[in-house]
Design an enzyme around this catalytic site. Structure first.
Site, short mmCIF file in Angstrom:
data_model
loop_
_atom_site.label_atom_id
_atom_site.label_comp_id
_atom_site.label_asym_id
_atom_site.label_seq_id
_atom_site.Cartn_x
_atom_site.Cartn_y
_atom_site.Cartn_z
N HIS A 1 0.84 -1.21 0.00
CA HIS A 1 0.00 0.00 0.00
C HIS A 1 0.87 1.26 0.00
CE1 HIS A 1 -3.63 2.40 1.20
NE2 HIS A 1 -2.69 3.19 1.67
N GLU A 2 1.78 1.32 0.98
CA GLU A 2 2.63 2.51 1.08
C GLU A 2 3.56 2.62 -0.11
OE1 GLU A 2 1.70 4.70 3.02
OE2 GLU A 2 0.41 3.44 4.27
N HIS B 1 1.73 4.35 -2.84
CA HIS B 1 1.82 5.81 -2.68
C HIS B 1 3.20 6.28 -3.12
CE1 HIS B 1 -1.89 6.70 -0.60
NE2 HIS B 1 -1.63 5.94 0.45
N HIS C 1 3.52 6.71 -6.72
CA HIS C 1 2.81 7.93 -7.14
C HIS C 1 3.75 9.14 -7.04
CE1 HIS C 1 -1.40 10.07 -6.79
NE2 HIS C 1 -0.92 10.14 -8.01
ZN LIG Z 1 -2.87 5.23 1.99
#
Ligand SMILES: [Zn+2]
Length: 694
Positions: free
Chosen positions: A478-479, A482, A485
């Site tokens: 998940h991290e 990010h 991104h």
């Molecule tokens: Zn998040």
């Protein structure tokens, strides 16, 4: 006269105020001390104010370059100092840093208020926006102009003088309250631990006990074993401890953080925050704070948010109630003579899962060594986006556990540095997050971003590898999503970089990336036993994947109830929540919250919505993004290849690299060819089928 310059050693320059002579000009953490921050902020505020004054006093007719671009160039030092400071505040604080944080948050509000409410500056921006069609701007520039105007307008730049004055007071007070909210939470977490004597370890795995010993070491309690209030210690403890009395103790301490009636109590802060937010929304012309916040989001209105949450709530609650009955039956079967309590849920659902799916987390942990999962996250990114990772040992870091990788693009040029700070420690706030020390932009030449992932995984004891739970492994992906991104960002202007997108869009790149973590193609390759190197056995993999949908009623109820109470706090009159506990109880009764499940975040520890305003009236964002991520992964499934190069290129171009330069809805439709379909979310969580009556 003697030449005194030869005699007194020169005062060492403040390292925050000089150019950094490190590889990639990264922050020289070893040289930075707490006392450097206030003078550096002082200088940064002064520089920034002078730059803003130069824009407002420019006699030339406002144009894009002398106003919008000049604003983008302003405040470089402030950005640089802030990034280092807030990294330390969150990931490696100490009493000196936290004390400075109180001062800085106030000074920050005092610095930004006159800028964001500067009538001359806003006048220049508004005139440009008015005449935007004739400015021959690129699409990104047009978006930047629109976002800049919106930001100033929503901060109150168009208000009368009295209203502005009151807004400034409110902002200052909110900054103070938000900072003390998170300090309180951290203090309550630091002050509590449960010592595990030899008789207190029933049900706990060896790796849990080893981690509990490491946690004791970290707090200077060598030779002991402790459970701390870090979520990554609490959840596995509640899942596996056979001692009902200790589960109750840990659960109660965990859910009482910030609500203990001590110096760290957050109840009063919540009441004041809500009333100030309500007042500011009123000044800006909105009926509620939620209406104000949501106007600038994909969802647009509180009604749209409630619509999504209620659609998910009903099937999730039904599933949770059916599961509850099954857990109660299991207790009876074992001869237990008590009603299932919130501190029992995880324990018995884990038992049920072991019985039904013949799977328990402890069996898979040896296959989820942290290093292997990092390798897996990197490999997926290489296959999707053509980037590669090489560890660098020469980059200064804020704690010896932090690791750094140089990230290179397809053509071999450095694209980013990636910092991974994975282990829990008492100087770090709880949770997991991505942030940056420097954002990508190319306004004045390519800037290589410095992207951080901070987690709270339990460190392996005595040099043993850190073994992740399936949830931890998912968090890592998940991290890292990010992180991608931020690392793949390819925009010109800094304020549109990477994750500078709507809050209900920002979880799309992160949650989407989780899908790769649970794919057999990935697990078979990277989930290898940390001692034998054997790959994850077929049947364990199959059981793991089947177990994924287990307990989704609970997880969804825990989340959606938190999102609903966030929405209620910000749509009802602030006076309604003057007694925070009573408000919480009333709301839980209203939605029919199962008594055996607690909110994922009780109000007093809900840092997402009270430590700052980032997720205020915005906690639903995870679910809004999930509607998109569940639907988006379908594009790869439909292509029959989870690394399909054509789909991956679209994903890169439309989602991961475009930052805030494109309207998010347009970005999604460009990627998927249509709007997202919400059924994918319910299907993924296994909530489409109605549960059988128990
Ligand atoms: Zn998040």
């Amino acid at each position: 006269m003697p030449d005194t310059s030869q005699m007194t050693p020169p005062t060492p320059a403040n390292p925050l105020l000089v150019a950094w002579q490190t590889p990639f000009s990264t922050p020289p953490f070893a040289e930075i001390r707490p006392e450097h921050f206030l003078p550096a902020f002082e200088q940064a505020f002064a520089d920034h104010s002078a730059e803003i004054a130069a824009i407002t006093q420019d006699p030339a007719t406002p144009d894009f370059a002398n106003t919008i671009t000049a604003l983008e160039r302003a405040g470089k030092l402030l950005t640089k100092v802030s990034a280092v400071f807030y990294d330390l505040v969150s990931a490696h604080s100490n009493p000196a840093i936290l004390e400075i944080d109180k001062e800085v948050s106030l000074r920050m509000a005092r610095h930004w208020n006159p800028i964001m409410m500067n009538a001359v500056l806003f006048g220049r921006i508004a005139v440009l926006r008015e005449n935007r069609k004739g400015l021959s701007l690129t699409a990104e520039e047009m978006r930047l102009l629109e976002r800049t105007y919106t930001r100033f307008h929503r901060a109150g730049a168009g208000l009368g003088e009295d209203a502005k004055k009151r807004m400034a007071e409110i902002n200052e007070r909110l900054a103070h309250l938000g900072t003390s909210f998170s300090h309180h939470l951290l203090a309550d977490e630091q002050e509590w631990f449960l010592e595990l004597g030899d008789d207190d370890r029933a049900g706990l795995s060896d790796s849990f006990v080893a981690a509990a010993k490491a946690a004791a070491d970290e707090r200077g309690l060598s030779g002991k074993a402790i459970v701390t209030l870090s979520r990554s210690a609490v959840e596995p403890f509640l899942k596996s401890s056979a001692r009902r009395d200790l589960r109750e103790k840990v659960f109660k301490a965990f859910t009482a953080r910030g609500d203990n009636g001590n110096a760290n109590d957050n109840n009063a802060a919540i009441v004041e925050i809500l009333s100030l937010r309500e007042e500011s929304a009123g000044i800006l012309g909105y009926p509620t704070y939620a209406a104000y916040r949501l106007e600038d989001s994909m969802a647009k209105t509180p009604e749209a948010v409630r619509g999504l949450l209620e659609r998910v709530w009903k099937p999730a609650r039904a599933r949770a109630l059916a599961d509850r009955d099954a857990l109660q039956a299991l207790i009876a079967e074992e001869g237990g003579n008590f009603a299932l309590a919130p501190w029992d849920w995880r324990y018995y659902s884990e038992k049920l899962r072991q019985a039904k799916a013949n799977f328990d987390d402890a069996a898979i942990k040896p296959y989820l060594a942290l290093d292997h999962m990092i390798e897996a996250a990197f490999d997926c990114a290489s296959r999707l986006f053509g980037i590669s990772f090489a560890e660098r040992k020469d980059i200064p870091v804020w704690h010896p556990d932090v690791r750094v990788w140089e990230v290179r693009g397809r053509e071999g040029r450095p694209k980013a540095l990636f910092y991974g700070d994975y282990f829990a420690r008492s100087s770090k706030r709880s949770g997991a997050w991505m942030t940056s020390l420097r954002d990508q932009q190319k306004l004045d030449g390519e800037v290589v971003p410095l992207i951080l992932n901070i987690c709270n995984f339990v460190k392996g004891a005595d040099g043993e590898p850190s073994l992740l739970s399936p949830d931890d492994a998912r968090t890592l992906f998940h991290e890292f999503g990010h992180g991608l991104h931020g690392m793949l960002s390819n925009v010109t202007y800094p304020s549109l970089s990477g994750t500078s997108v709507f809050t209900d869009f920002v979880e799309l790149p992160s949650q989407l990336y989780e899908h790769w973590q649970e794919r057999p193609e990935v697990l078979q390759r990277f989930a290898r036993h940390h001692q034998t190197g054997e790959p994850l056995p077929e049947d364990l993999l199959a059981r793991f994947l089947a177990a994924r949908k287990f307990n989704q009623g609970f997880a969804t109820v825990e989340f959606v109830s938190s999102a609903l109470i966030d929405l209620e706090f910000h749509t009802q009159p602030a006076a309604a929540s003057r007694d925070v506990r009573a408000f919480e109880r009333a709301e839980m009764t209203k939605i029919g919250m199962p008594e055996e499940i607690a909110l994922r975040h009780r109000p007093q520890q809900f840092g997402h919505i009270f430590s700052g305003d980032h997720y205020a009236a915005g906690y639903y964002s995870y679910m809004w993004s999930e509607v998109m991520d569940a639907d988006a992964f379908g594009a790869f499934e439909e292509a029959g290849n989870i690394f399909d190069p054509v789909v991956a290129k679209r994903l890169h171009d439309d989602i991961y690299s475009s930052g805030g330069s494109v309207d998010p809805e347009a970005a999604y439709v460009a990627f998927r060819g249509r709007e997202p379909e919400p059924e994918a979310l319910l299907r993924r969580r296994g909530l489409l089928e109605t549960p059988k009556a128990a």
